[in-house]
Design an enzyme around this catalytic site. Structure first.
Site, mmCIF file in Angstrom:
data_model
loop_
_atom_site.group_PDB
_atom_site.id
_atom_site.type_symbol
_atom_site.label_atom_id
_atom_site.label_comp_id
_atom_site.label_asym_id
_atom_site.label_seq_id
_atom_site.Cartn_x
_atom_site.Cartn_y
_atom_site.Cartn_z
ATOM 1 N N GLY A 161 0.816 -1.221 0.000
ATOM 2 C CA GLY A 161 0.000 0.000 0.000
ATOM 3 C C GLY A 161 0.844 1.264 0.000
ATOM 4 O O GLY A 161 0.606 2.178 -0.799
ATOM 5 N N LYS A 181 6.906 2.270 18.193
ATOM 6 C CA LYS A 181 7.019 3.722 17.983
ATOM 7 C C LYS A 181 7.633 4.382 19.214
ATOM 8 O O LYS A 181 8.493 5.264 19.100
ATOM 9 C CB LYS A 181 5.644 4.315 17.683
ATOM 10 C CG LYS A 181 5.092 3.843 16.345
ATOM 11 C CD LYS A 181 3.646 4.262 16.131
ATOM 12 C CE LYS A 181 3.133 3.727 14.805
ATOM 13 N NZ LYS A 181 1.687 3.868 14.662
ATOM 14 N N ASP A 183 2.667 -2.412 18.313
ATOM 15 C CA ASP A 183 2.988 -1.394 17.309
ATOM 16 C C ASP A 183 3.270 -0.042 17.987
ATOM 17 O O ASP A 183 4.203 0.668 17.607
ATOM 18 C CB ASP A 183 1.819 -1.280 16.317
ATOM 19 C CG ASP A 183 2.169 -0.383 15.141
ATOM 20 O OD1 ASP A 183 3.138 -0.707 14.433
ATOM 21 O OD2 ASP A 183 1.495 0.646 14.960
HETATM 22 N N1 LIG Z 1 0.004 1.903 5.937
HETATM 23 C C1 LIG Z 1 0.193 2.789 6.894
HETATM 24 O O1 LIG Z 1 -0.699 3.545 7.247
HETATM 25 C C2 LIG Z 1 1.558 2.915 7.534
HETATM 26 C C3 LIG Z 1 1.832 4.000 8.388
HETATM 27 C C4 LIG Z 1 3.118 4.136 8.937
HETATM 28 C C5 LIG Z 1 4.077 3.174 8.659
HETATM 29 N N2 LIG Z 1 3.770 2.113 7.859
HETATM 30 C C6 LIG Z 1 4.795 1.116 7.606
HETATM 31 O O2 LIG Z 1 5.118 1.120 6.229
HETATM 32 C C7 LIG Z 1 5.525 -0.176 5.831
HETATM 33 C C8 LIG Z 1 4.738 -0.607 4.605
HETATM 34 O O3 LIG Z 1 3.349 -0.686 4.938
HETATM 35 P P1 LIG Z 1 2.281 -1.283 3.914
HETATM 36 O O4 LIG Z 1 0.950 -1.034 4.522
HETATM 37 O O5 LIG Z 1 2.578 -0.780 2.554
HETATM 38 O O6 LIG Z 1 2.638 -2.843 3.983
HETATM 39 P P2 LIG Z 1 2.241 -3.997 2.950
HETATM 40 O O7 LIG Z 1 1.094 -3.549 2.114
HETATM 41 O O8 LIG Z 1 2.171 -5.241 3.735
HETATM 42 O O9 LIG Z 1 3.508 -4.076 1.955
HETATM 43 C C9 LIG Z 1 4.719 -4.626 2.325
HETATM 44 C C10 LIG Z 1 5.576 -4.806 1.082
HETATM 45 O O10 LIG Z 1 6.888 -5.211 1.485
HETATM 46 C C11 LIG Z 1 7.282 -6.306 0.650
HETATM 47 N N3 LIG Z 1 8.334 -7.085 1.321
HETATM 48 C C12 LIG Z 1 8.234 -8.021 2.290
HETATM 49 N N4 LIG Z 1 9.428 -8.491 2.633
HETATM 50 C C13 LIG Z 1 10.335 -7.840 1.875
HETATM 51 C C14 LIG Z 1 11.746 -7.894 1.751
HETATM 52 N N5 LIG Z 1 12.482 -8.714 2.499
HETATM 53 N N6 LIG Z 1 12.345 -7.060 0.860
HETATM 54 C C15 LIG Z 1 11.609 -6.209 0.097
HETATM 55 N N7 LIG Z 1 10.272 -6.133 0.170
HETATM 56 C C16 LIG Z 1 9.642 -6.939 1.043
HETATM 57 C C17 LIG Z 1 6.009 -7.062 0.380
HETATM 58 O O11 LIG Z 1 6.210 -7.907 -0.719
HETATM 59 P P3 LIG Z 1 5.027 -8.800 -1.378
HETATM 60 O O12 LIG Z 1 4.233 -7.802 -2.179
HETATM 61 O O13 LIG Z 1 5.768 -9.768 -2.220
HETATM 62 O O14 LIG Z 1 4.279 -9.410 -0.239
HETATM 63 C C18 LIG Z 1 5.059 -5.878 0.128
HETATM 64 O O15 LIG Z 1 5.191 -5.427 -1.196
HETATM 65 C C19 LIG Z 1 5.301 -1.088 7.035
HETATM 66 O O16 LIG Z 1 6.521 -1.297 7.704
HETATM 67 C C20 LIG Z 1 4.346 -0.297 7.903
HETATM 68 O O17 LIG Z 1 4.495 -0.583 9.279
HETATM 69 C C21 LIG Z 1 2.538 1.978 7.283
HETATM 70 C C1 LIG Z 2 -3.625 0.969 1.581
HETATM 71 O O1 LIG Z 2 -3.341 0.169 0.465
HETATM 72 C C2 LIG Z 2 -3.780 -1.178 0.583
HETATM 73 C C3 LIG Z 2 -3.271 -1.932 -0.623
HETATM 74 O O2 LIG Z 2 -3.555 -1.234 -1.800
HETATM 75 C C4 LIG Z 2 -5.307 -1.188 0.664
HETATM 76 O O3 LIG Z 2 -5.773 -2.506 0.823
HETATM 77 C C5 LIG Z 2 -5.725 -0.365 1.865
HETATM 78 O O4 LIG Z 2 -7.127 -0.280 1.921
HETATM 79 C C6 LIG Z 2 -5.141 1.030 1.788
HETATM 80 N N1 LIG Z 2 -5.418 1.707 3.036
HETATM 81 C C7 LIG Z 2 -5.969 2.910 3.091
HETATM 82 C C8 LIG Z 2 -6.244 3.440 4.445
HETATM 83 O O5 LIG Z 2 -6.239 3.555 2.085
#
Ligand SMILES: NC(=O)c1ccc[n+]([C@@H]2O[C@H](COP(=O)([O-])OP(=O)(O)OC[C@H]3O[C@@H](n4cnc5c(N)ncnc54)[C@H](OP(=O)(O)O)[C@@H]3O)[C@@H](O)[C@H]2O)c1
Ligand SMILES: *[C@@H]1O[C@H](CO)[C@@H](O)[C@H](O)[C@H]1NC(C)=O
Length: 376
Positions: free
Chosen positions: A13, A239, A235
């Protein structure tokens, strides 16, 4: 024109949103004399790399195609058919990243952007930093493992940025670093750093049963697929650990006292998610309601916060004045109160959305742009 070559690790995402931001900011950045060149993108199984590392990154059409392929749940290697770039499988890809790091690190510079949720990236990050590269992280895990890893990642403090690890795009780390480097002593940090738990605590304050509130939060998409991942507090603890370490505390995750909102007997190894939601949760309603009422009788409210004060670092429910920035918190915002010499009676308050792909990716992009002085 200043070129900033980068490799993105993780295109979930946040990573995909970052690529979209990079593409849509092309003309803005070019008016600022900047060009972000995405030379590689990796996921958990493969790495796609530009053919001509020194002169150009992956084309924008490839980056957008990549986002579509990943959104459809397919693997990056599918893009090989696309004609541009080369894909490497696992574990070859790790070696490939380091090869690029050694090639570009001291020559043009290179930013490794960690938008994965993995513990594994820390190995590559440490070595790349040693080779003169920069690192930008949204992933908390590399910064919350051993103190030794943390120190290695900060060997060159100007080469690393990690704003989005705490409060997503909110300027938490930047503000804290400004306070620290001006010699203003930080007396206390207290913050609600989980959108889910912020929402849950403000809803139970209104008299709704915890079990109902958690189910609502889940259906609103505020929680992880298993809400216990939020309710356990891990989590928030990560932080808090990052904030404490920035303040100079040489502590580990296991030295943080964490209050979980559910007992061990309802843990994932004992109860399924369905059982927890249908039967377990409602057993917790009474206790939480009693605590809410007790707090209210003191003119206070309950918030799930991290508290960092002196050498103390705790994560859990605290009773706080209703009429304070944290007490006034409604819904899923993050709120952080920072007390220092300069902000002693009235704290510095940082508030806003602390999650979401868009704001998180925006924070990562701003971090990358902030490194521009290290590039030519
Ligand atoms: N979403 C939020 O609101 C938010 C806010 C603050 C911080 N974060 C942090 O941002 C990071 C990403 O979040 P997300 O929601 O995008 O997570 P996500 O949707 O689960 O995406 C994780 C990605 O990392 C890839 N991955 C896993 N292991 C890997 C490795 N060894 N090397 C390279 N890539 C690898 C996965 O590959 P595959 O596609 O092959 O599974 C996937 O593409 C997380 O650490 C999360 O804690 C997120
Ligand atoms: C973030 O991206 C993921 C993967 O595209 C999606 O499933 C999720 O709903 C998104 N989250 C928000 C809050 O938009």
């Amino acid at each position: 024109m200043k070129n900033i070559p980068l490799i993105l690790m993780g295109c979930g995402g946040v990573g995909r949103q970052l690529l979209q931001h990079i593409v849509s900011c092309r003309s803005l950045h070019s008016t600022q004399g900047l060009c972000l060149r995405v030379v590689g993108v990796g996921d958990s199984t493969s790495l796609l790399v530009s053919d001509d590392l020194l002169h150009k990154g992956l084309d924008d059409t490839v980056l957008l195609q990549l986002c579509r392929v990943k959104s459809a749940g397919e693997s990056l290697s599918k893009l090989c058919d696309f004609g541009e770039g080369r894909a490497f499988g696992h574990p070859e890809s790790e070696g490939k990243i380091l090869e690029i790091a050694s090639q570009l690190g001291r020559k043009t510079g290179l930013v490794l952007v960690d938008c994965s949720a993995s513990f594994d990236t820390v190995v590559v990050l440490k070595q790349a930093i040693h080779m003169g590269c920069c690192a930008v992280l949204a992933n908390k895990k590399p910064l919350t493992s051993s103190m030794e890893d943390f120190k290695k990642l900060f060997t060159y403090p100007r080469h690393i940025r990690h704003e989005s690890t705490v409060g997503a795009g909110l300027p938490v780390i930047a503000s804290l670093n400004r306070i620290i480097c001006s010699g203003d002593p930080v007396h206390q940090i207290i913050g609600s750093l989980s959108g889910t738990l912020g929402y849950v605590m403000s809803e139970v304050e209104d008299g709704k049963p915890l079990s109902q509130v958690v189910k609502d939060a889940k259906s609103l998409g505020y929680t992880e697929p298993d809400p216990r991942d939020d309710l356990g507090g891990m989590d928030v603890a990560r932080k808090a650990l990052i904030l404490a370490r920035i303040l100079g505390h040489q502590i580990n995750l296991d030295s943080i006292q964490i209050e979980s909102l559910y007992p061990k007997e309802m843990g994932p190894d004992i109860m399924t998610v369905e059982d927890f939601l249908d039967r377990g949760l409602s057993l917790l309603d009474k206790d939480i309601q009693a605590r809410v009422e007790k707090a209210a009788s003191n003119g206070n409210v309950l918030r799930y916060v991290c508290v960092i004060e002196g050498s103390r670092c705790e994560v859990g429910i605290q009773e706080l004045p209703k009429n304070s920035p944290l007490g006034r918190l409604r819904g899923s915002d993050n709120v952080l109160e920072i007390y220092t010499r300069c902000y002693s009676k009235q704290p510095l308050v940082i508030q806003g959305a602390g999650a979401g792909n868009d704001t998180t990716a925006a924070g990562v992009l701003a971090d990358i742009v902030d490194l521009q002085d290290l590039f030519s």
